[in-house]
Design an enzyme around this catalytic site. Sequence first.
Site: not given
Ligand code: ADP
Length: 413
Positions: A7, A92, A181, A209, A211, A242, A286, A387
């Site tokens: 990726n 990817r 996604h 989804h 993230g 965003r 977090r 993924e």
């Molecule tokens: P990506 O979209 O880059 O693949 P992820 O799916 O791992 O990334 O998501 C990353 C996001 O997940 C971080 O920005 C964070 O805000 C959130 N995250 C990770 N752990 C926690 C948690 N325990 N509580 C709340 N949000 C979390």
Amino acid sequence: MNILVLNCGSSSIKYQLFDMRDKSVLAKGLVHRVGMAGSKIDHKKGDKGDKVTVSSEILDHKDGIKKVLDLLVSKENGVIKSLNEIKAVGHRVVHGGEKFAGSVLIDQEVLDAVKECVNFAPLHNPPNLKGIEAVLELMPNVKQAGVFDTAFHQTMPSKAFLYALPYMFYEKEKIRRYGFHGTSHRFVSKRASEMLKIPYERSKIITCHLGNGCSIAAVQGGVSVDTSMGHTPLEGLVMGTRCGDIDPAIILHIMKKHELTPQELDNLLNKHSGVQGISGESNDLRDLEEGWPNRSERANLALDVYAYRIRKYIGAYIAVMNGCDALAFTAGVGENSPIIRELACKNLDFLGIKIDMDLNNKTWRGVEGDISTPDAKVRTLVVGTNEELVIAEDTFDLIEGRLDPKTGKPKRK
Ligand code: ADP
């Protein structure tokens, strides 16, 4: 049979080497700061092994991939004896436009088509292409597959993907909703139907989804019928940085009033908005959740706006599908944040969504499960997305001839 999944981002390369006999992860890692000072590789043997960090100058994507391949066969940190043990590489690829509705084996025609989509994803497709070209040079005899973020959503009907602009913009310039996604929405909707033991072909599932980027999809009968991201990954849900949905006239107003260039506006909407923009504190949920609801008024506001947008889309997609069997939360926030799941599912009991607070609070960090109350008509699930595994599986199925190499459609027996 080992398959390497790559990726390639603008300055990073994520990799995983799978043994497809049991789909186990032999090694995985992340190349940081490609082409910049301070580049390094974080590498792990197996899925859960100890991380080793190798600092080294990494000039470009080809150099980064070469160093990853060296690591994979190295005495100390390697997991295979020779590169001949890698049978194929799955990439990817973010944007496949209208050309790809499935995963494909990469040949010159595919490369040209991916290049044509660079306009649609100027930040993402070029590094994806660099990865493919690097592997062509470094391992010329290895087959490569492209797995597209947009492909799963190509089943959307025109009423869902068309914007109400003059039709010429679609016809001539292909401006439309593509959605992203897709690999995750596909994996998670399938897994949700398995968890509920209902046939995928007859299921109605909403996948959330959440993230760094966030999108939600309505998956009916195993195909995507609508999704929140649009022509680009900026539309839809509120994300870390965003803005998601916004009145387009605001953009014109801000541009004029603050005399912003298109590039500056792009930055504002993509990098300084979302929960970062509202809270003024952080883009990471977090941080904003720490001490919730007593952290700060603006952190609460950011979480409220974030969750409210999800709730609106859930309601909309129940209307789109005339019902729903399951709502599935996934990715960093979806899998780990009981607070967001609680806020997003509020006031949905009329529609049959009710979550059990105890189960919700216990379900995070890799725990999969049903967090609904026994009487909930719609099951709310937490599902771990994967993924990379989907990319490895598609690549494997393509080289083994189970998927058509040009369309990615399952071949009839
Ligand atoms: P990506 O979209 O880059 O693949 P992820 O799916 O791992 O990334 O998501 C990353 C996001 O997940 C971080 O920005 C964070 O805000 C959130 N995250 C990770 N752990 C926690 C948690 N325990 N509580 C709340 N949000 C979390």
